[in-house]
Design a protein around this motif. Structure first.
Motif, short mmCIF file in Angstrom:
data_model
loop_
_atom_site.label_atom_id
_atom_site.label_comp_id
_atom_site.label_asym_id
_atom_site.label_seq_id
_atom_site.Cartn_x
_atom_site.Cartn_y
_atom_site.Cartn_z
N ASN A 1 -1.50 1.72 40.07
CA ASN A 1 -2.76 1.73 39.33
C ASN A 1 -3.92 1.80 40.31
OD1 ASN A 1 -1.59 1.64 36.83
ND2 ASN A 1 -1.78 -0.57 36.61
N CYS A 2 -3.74 1.15 41.46
CA CYS A 2 -4.77 1.16 42.50
C CYS A 2 -4.42 2.10 43.66
CB CYS A 2 -4.98 -0.24 43.05
SG CYS A 2 -5.59 -1.42 41.83
N HIS A 3 -3.14 2.18 43.99
CA HIS A 3 -2.71 2.91 45.19
C HIS A 3 -2.01 4.23 44.88
CE1 HIS A 3 -3.95 -0.24 47.89
NE2 HIS A 3 -3.31 -1.13 47.15
N MET B 1 -0.83 -8.58 48.19
CA MET B 1 -0.77 -7.67 47.06
C MET B 1 0.24 -8.20 46.05
SD MET B 1 -2.78 -5.14 47.37
CE MET B 1 -4.08 -5.21 48.58
N PRO B 2 0.00 -7.99 44.80
CA PRO B 2 -1.15 -7.33 44.21
C PRO B 2 -2.41 -8.15 44.40
CG PRO B 2 0.38 -8.03 42.49
CD PRO B 2 0.99 -8.38 43.80
N SER C 1 -6.93 3.17 46.42
CA SER C 1 -7.68 2.06 46.99
C SER C 1 -7.40 1.93 48.48
CB SER C 1 -7.31 0.77 46.27
OG SER C 1 -8.02 -0.32 46.79
N ALA C 2 -8.46 1.77 49.26
CA ALA C 2 -8.39 1.63 50.72
C ALA C 2 -7.68 2.80 51.38
CB ALA C 2 -7.72 0.32 51.11
#
Length: 125
Positions: free
Chosen positions: A58-60, A99-100, A66-67
């Motif tokens: 969802n983020c990566h 993480m998460p 992300s980042a």
């Protein structure tokens, strides 16, 4: 004082204190955790990637990861395995970004599946 503690009542106090103690056991709170199906024969496509998709991507995932950390392909995940950051972050070890993010640790069974896959050489299977 005898009104509150009848003869021999002093034994009652330690029993009440002990009865008030409570120990949270993962096996009791989450019985499905005891049914971990980590086999030591985990594959990237069947075990690791679905976990990455459910827990991380969802983020990566995608072009706006992300980042700048992507975990949506074999080569991206292996890069993080090889530099040690994948398991350091997942295990929320000191010196790694846990993480998460802003959430509890992944279930032990899921971590075990990823570690099993890494232990077998992180094959592209």
């Amino acid at each position: 004082m005898r009104k509150f503690f009848p003869k021999g009542g002093f034994l009652l106090i330690p029993l009440l204190v002990l009865a008030a103690c409570y120990y949270d056991s993962e096996e009791i709170l989450y019985p499905e955790a005891g049914q971990c199906n980590a086999t030591g024969k985990e594959t990237f496509s069947q075990d690791v990637l679905p976990l990455m998709n459910a827990r991380c991507n969802n983020c990566h995932g995608g072009s706006a990861a992300s980042a700048g950390i992507r975990l949506d392909s074999y080569s991206a995940v292996v890069k993080k395995v090889n530099d040690g950051t994948l398991m350091g972050s997942i295990n929320q070890s000191a010196g790694f970004s846990p993480m998460p993010k802003n959430a509890g640790k992944m279930p032990a069974c899921e971590i075990r599946k990823i570690q099993n896959w890494i232990d077998t050489g992180s094959p592209d299977n």
